[in-house]
Design a protein around this motif. Structure first.
Motif, PDB file in Angstrom:
ATOM      1  N   ASP A 222       0.815  -1.168   0.098  1.00 47.10           N
ATOM      2  CA  ASP A 222      -0.047   0.164   0.002  1.00 47.10           C
ATOM      3  C   ASP A 222       0.763   1.260   0.011  1.00 47.10           C
ATOM      4  O   ASP A 222       2.091   1.191  -0.403  1.00 47.10           O
ATOM      5  CB  ASP A 222      -0.992   0.160   1.206  1.00 47.10           C
ATOM      6  N   ASP A 223       0.321   2.216   0.324  1.00 50.04           N
ATOM      7  CA  ASP A 223       1.128   3.655   0.274  1.00 50.04           C
ATOM      8  C   ASP A 223       2.242   3.511   1.203  1.00 50.04           C
ATOM      9  O   ASP A 223       3.195   4.439   1.260  1.00 50.04           O
ATOM     10  CB  ASP A 223       0.368   4.828   0.555  1.00 50.04           C
TER      11      ASP A 223
ATOM     12  N   GLY B 130      -3.320  15.936 -11.341  1.00 50.49           N
ATOM     13  CA  GLY B 130      -4.444  16.355 -10.443  1.00 50.49           C
ATOM     14  C   GLY B 130      -5.221  17.505 -11.429  1.00 50.49           C
ATOM     15  O   GLY B 130      -6.614  17.465 -11.346  1.00 50.49           O
TER      16      GLY B 130
ATOM     17  N   GLU C 191     -11.958  11.642 -13.108  1.00 48.23           N
ATOM     18  CA  GLU C 191     -12.348  10.848 -11.630  1.00 48.23           C
ATOM     19  C   GLU C 191     -12.164   9.444 -11.723  1.00 48.23           C
ATOM     20  O   GLU C 191     -12.312   8.908 -13.083  1.00 48.23           O
ATOM     21  CB  GLU C 191     -13.942  11.155 -11.400  1.00 48.23           C
TER      22      GLU C 191
ATOM     23  N   MET D  41      -9.322   8.000 -11.551  1.00 43.26           N
ATOM     24  CA  MET D  41      -7.958   7.567 -11.505  1.00 43.26           C
ATOM     25  C   MET D  41      -7.163   8.112 -10.340  1.00 43.26           C
ATOM     26  O   MET D  41      -7.447   8.969  -9.717  1.00 43.26           O
ATOM     27  CB  MET D  41      -7.400   8.516 -12.584  1.00 43.26           C
ATOM     28  N   THR D  42      -6.291   7.023  -9.982  1.00 45.70           N
ATOM     29  CA  THR D  42      -5.426   7.253  -8.758  1.00 45.70           C
ATOM     30  C   THR D  42      -3.943   6.987  -9.204  1.00 45.70           C
ATOM     31  O   THR D  42      -3.616   6.521  -9.977  1.00 45.70           O
ATOM     32  CB  THR D  42      -5.742   6.680  -7.436  1.00 45.70           C
ATOM     33  N   TRP D  43      -3.327   7.692  -8.201  1.00 46.76           N
ATOM     34  CA  TRP D  43      -1.753   7.504  -8.342  1.00 46.76           C
ATOM     35  C   TRP D  43      -1.053   7.736  -6.965  1.00 46.76           C
ATOM     36  O   TRP D  43      -1.571   8.341  -5.949  1.00 46.76           O
ATOM     37  CB  TRP D  43      -1.199   8.573  -9.343  1.00 46.76           C
ATOM     38  N   THR D  44       0.224   7.105  -6.853  1.00 47.05           N
ATOM     39  CA  THR D  44       1.145   7.249  -5.898  1.00 47.05           C
ATOM     40  C   THR D  44       1.877   8.849  -5.904  1.00 47.05           C
ATOM     41  O   THR D  44       1.876   9.560  -6.944  1.00 47.05           O
ATOM     42  CB  THR D  44       2.088   6.268  -5.819  1.00 47.05           C
ATOM     43  N   ARG D  45       2.544   9.188  -4.613  1.00 53.27           N
ATOM     44  CA  ARG D  45       3.193  10.313  -4.368  1.00 53.27           C
ATOM     45  C   ARG D  45       4.502  10.250  -3.930  1.00 53.27           C
ATOM     46  O   ARG D  45       4.870  10.174  -2.647  1.00 53.27           O
ATOM     47  CB  ARG D  45       2.105  11.135  -3.447  1.00 53.27           C
TER      48      ARG D  45
ATOM     49  N   ALA E  20       0.345   4.619 -11.336  1.00 47.85           N
ATOM     50  CA  ALA E  20      -1.076   5.087 -11.764  1.00 47.85           C
ATOM     51  C   ALA E  20      -1.907   3.985 -11.850  1.00 47.85           C
ATOM     52  O   ALA E  20      -1.557   3.139 -12.586  1.00 47.85           O
ATOM     53  CB  ALA E  20      -1.117   6.222 -12.758  1.00 47.85           C
ATOM     54  N   THR E  21      -3.255   3.989 -11.281  1.00 49.72           N
ATOM     55  CA  THR E  21      -4.269   3.283 -11.697  1.00 49.72           C
ATOM     56  C   THR E  21      -5.360   3.840 -12.314  1.00 49.72           C
ATOM     57  O   THR E  21      -5.774   4.748 -11.825  1.00 49.72           O
ATOM     58  CB  THR E  21      -4.617   2.428 -10.133  1.00 49.72           C
TER      59      THR E  21
ATOM     60  N   GLU F  59      -2.947  -0.480 -14.331  1.00 45.81           N
ATOM     61  CA  GLU F  59      -2.032   0.225 -13.867  1.00 45.81           C
ATOM     62  C   GLU F  59      -0.854   0.577 -14.892  1.00 45.81           C
ATOM     63  O   GLU F  59      -0.922  -0.014 -16.011  1.00 45.81           O
ATOM     64  CB  GLU F  59      -1.324  -0.647 -12.615  1.00 45.81           C
TER      65      GLU F  59
END
Lengths: 396, 396
Positions: free
Chosen positions: A134-135, A300, A305, A307-311, A320-321, A357
């Motif tokens: 996870d993160d 960003g 909407e 779409m997610t991604w790590t930082r 990115a997912t 991904e």
């Protein structure tokens, strides 16, 4: 093999009109080429004959000593005698795979994980089992469960392969607490840990937690490289291993390449002893931080909407997912048509996972180009969402 | 493993008071270091960013094209597409071993043969069967008999590994006629030939017969290197192979090192295109011829009766055979005590042969030093002859 797909992709992605977020190269253009030219000139006039000849299979003692100094900066205590220099850390992975793995042997690794590690393990016909992240990096309970699942099959993994810091491709970092926990679990089960640490000096928000090898000398084999702090084109990495393993690696490296390049070893030694290398790393980090921020900002600003991604706090990559129902591999031809490239997620899994991904690189392009690339990519994702919804509507 | 013995030997042999005839390094001190310094400076300022980054697994197209030009000089027609660049020719051997050999597979090779090839084949757990040579190289009837002997066991060799020109360690060269004959035999039996050709440009009496690969495109995989014409410390070699094999090698090299050093590739390209490289090879050849002559002369002047040796027309090595009843490995500690070193013959055989033999190098020392080394060695041999005779007398 996943690497051949990536190669084909890179050849399209390298066309000038394409914004490639698919790369993995450090930004070597930021190196002081004039100063390096002078360094090579001095090197050749002072030790040219030795540097251009064969060298010991283990690599130059002076460079191994200098690298011990570098390791000390992250809290790793090692003796030059424990290091084996390799043709990039990739060769370390390959030699470890050849030393430890028989066909059918099991390797535990994060999912996703470094595509080159998968290549090396699969060349040894190993069976890679992925563990969840996870993160905060690898999930300790997931490791426990992975070990238990194997035990239920009457099996045991040969080792855990992990990139705890600024993971490639995920961009996440194992927390302080989890590092201790992972090591406790590994020790309890007698599980060897191979720690791959190419990125920990490429950090944007202060130093990361100390490597696993700084916390446990026994039971951890540590891989390093100068690819990110200096230059990947030198092909110089190292394995830090206990003497019994080191001796096996030494025999293996002699059978496979005799010795790494004496010239690139000597250049690295001089980079570390004659040049302001820590200043150079700061130059890279300042540049990459700005580009990471550009990538995060553009994601960003532009991404639809879902779409997610790590930082990531360092390294070269964001993971990115895509929104549910989208497929990064199927989408790639449309992305290339819109002149933007990325690496689809499936290449980073041994088990066909990763279809939603993708890996996005922020080291090779300027912030403006990154932003433009994300703008294009966002359009493609939006288009695929439309397709999905149309299809879902049609099916309904 | 034989290589570890050689490593131990080299560490004693490298002491300043020891005349080492054990080396294998080309005489890199003869390279124009200032000119090379300027070349690296230009290289870095012109293409530094690319040369210091990752490059394609197959290696730079421009360098592969330049190497095709080099190959053409020995009558080999090849396309850049058929070459895979490697970390020295040693890696070519390793990749071929990994691609072709399963544990227990049989490889035919000259006896003696290159120690690094034995290392690569043995790492793949192959069974190396040696074939006899004489002053004209591999004996065709010996190859026929080797193949027939395997057939009687119901076995077949995976390939023939041969160094037809200025063989390491034997220093002999396969004649024109035998080249054709060996190829006919190989073709008749469907035996793949791996031709290792590091030395053919290092010649002292005109060009050697054309390589096997110049005579047969199919059925011959060809290994080359810049180690002897330029510098071993660049670790740059190549495999010239048919497309199906090339594709396998390409996957294997990516899994094992990602790609060879972009920097040493670019330096080699510039050596071949911007520098007077053929003039440089002449410089090496003039130097080595003088040293070979010094070694041959000193052997003739100092060695006791019963000692024999080869007379190489090129390369870096002479192969010597001790008088009957002497043992080169047992003699080595006495030789080191007398401050002279050589490589005992057993390392060049997979089957324990070579006890009467030794490899003598003439590339690394001046003619005067070579002469002094042989003088010392002759004393040791004479001493061992006395020992043998005393022992024989005692036993009688």
């Amino acid at each position: 093999m996943a690497q051949s797909e990536i190669r084909a992709l890179f050849s399209v992605a390298s066309r000038p009109e394409v914004v490639s977020l698919a790369g993995g190269n450090p930004y070597t253009a930021a190196l002081p080429m004039d100063e390096l030219g002078e360094m090579f000139t001095r090197l050749l006039s002072q030790v040219g004959a030795e540097a251009l000849g064969y060298c010991p299979g283990q690599g130059s003692v002076a460079l191994r000593e200098a690298l011990c100094g570098v390791l000390e900066l992250s809290g790793i205590r090692a003796s030059a005698d424990d290091l084996v220099l390799t043709t990039g850390a990739q060769q370390g992975l390959d030699l470890l795979a050849r030393t430890f793995l028989d066909p059918g042997d099991i390797v535990l690794a994060e999912g996703p994980t470094y595509v080159g590690a998968l290549g090396a393990f699969q060349a040894a016909q190993a069976d890679v089992r992925h563990l969840p992240m996870d993160d905060d990096g690898l999930i300790p309970a997931g490791l426990e469960e992975g070990i238990a699942a194997l035990a239920r099959e009457g099996r045991q993994a040969k080792f855990l392969y992990t990139i705890p810091t600024y993971q490639n491709p995920a961009g996440v970092t194992l927390t302080e607490e989890r590092r201790e926990e992972i090591l406790r679990i590994a020790e309890r089960h007698g599980l060897l840990v191979i720690e791959d640490d190419p990125y920990s000096m490429i950090n944007f928000e202060g130093a990361p937690p100390a490597p696993l090898r700084a916390r446990a000398e026994r039971g951890v084999i540590y891989l390093g490289t100068v690819s990110k702090i200096f230059a990947a084109g030198l092909r110089l990495g190292w394995v830090l291993a206990p003497p019994a393993v080191r001796d096996k690696l030494l025999l293996a490296i002699e059978a496979s390449i005799l010795c790494p390049s004496g010239l690139t070893q000597e250049a690295t030694l001089r980079f570390l002893t004659e040049m302001e290398w820590r200043q150079q790393v700061k130059v890279f980090n300042t540049l990459y931080r700005e580009r990471r921020d550009a990538l995060l900002g553009a994601l960003g600003d532009y991404m639809p909407e879902g779409m997610t991604w790590t930082r990531p706090g360092g390294g070269l990559f964001i993971w990115a997912t895509l929104p549910e129902g989208l497929d990064s591999k199927a989408m790639l031809p449309r992305a290339l048509q819109e002149r933007v490239a990325y690496v689809p997620g499936t290449g980073f899994y041994a088990d066909g996972n990763g279809r939603r991904e993708m890996r996005l690189n922020f080291s090779t392009q300027t912030s403006e180009t990154i932003r433009e690339g994300v703008r294009r990519l966002a359009g493609v994702v939006a288009g695929d969402i439309d397709l999905r919804d149309t299809f879902a509507g049609g099916a309904a």
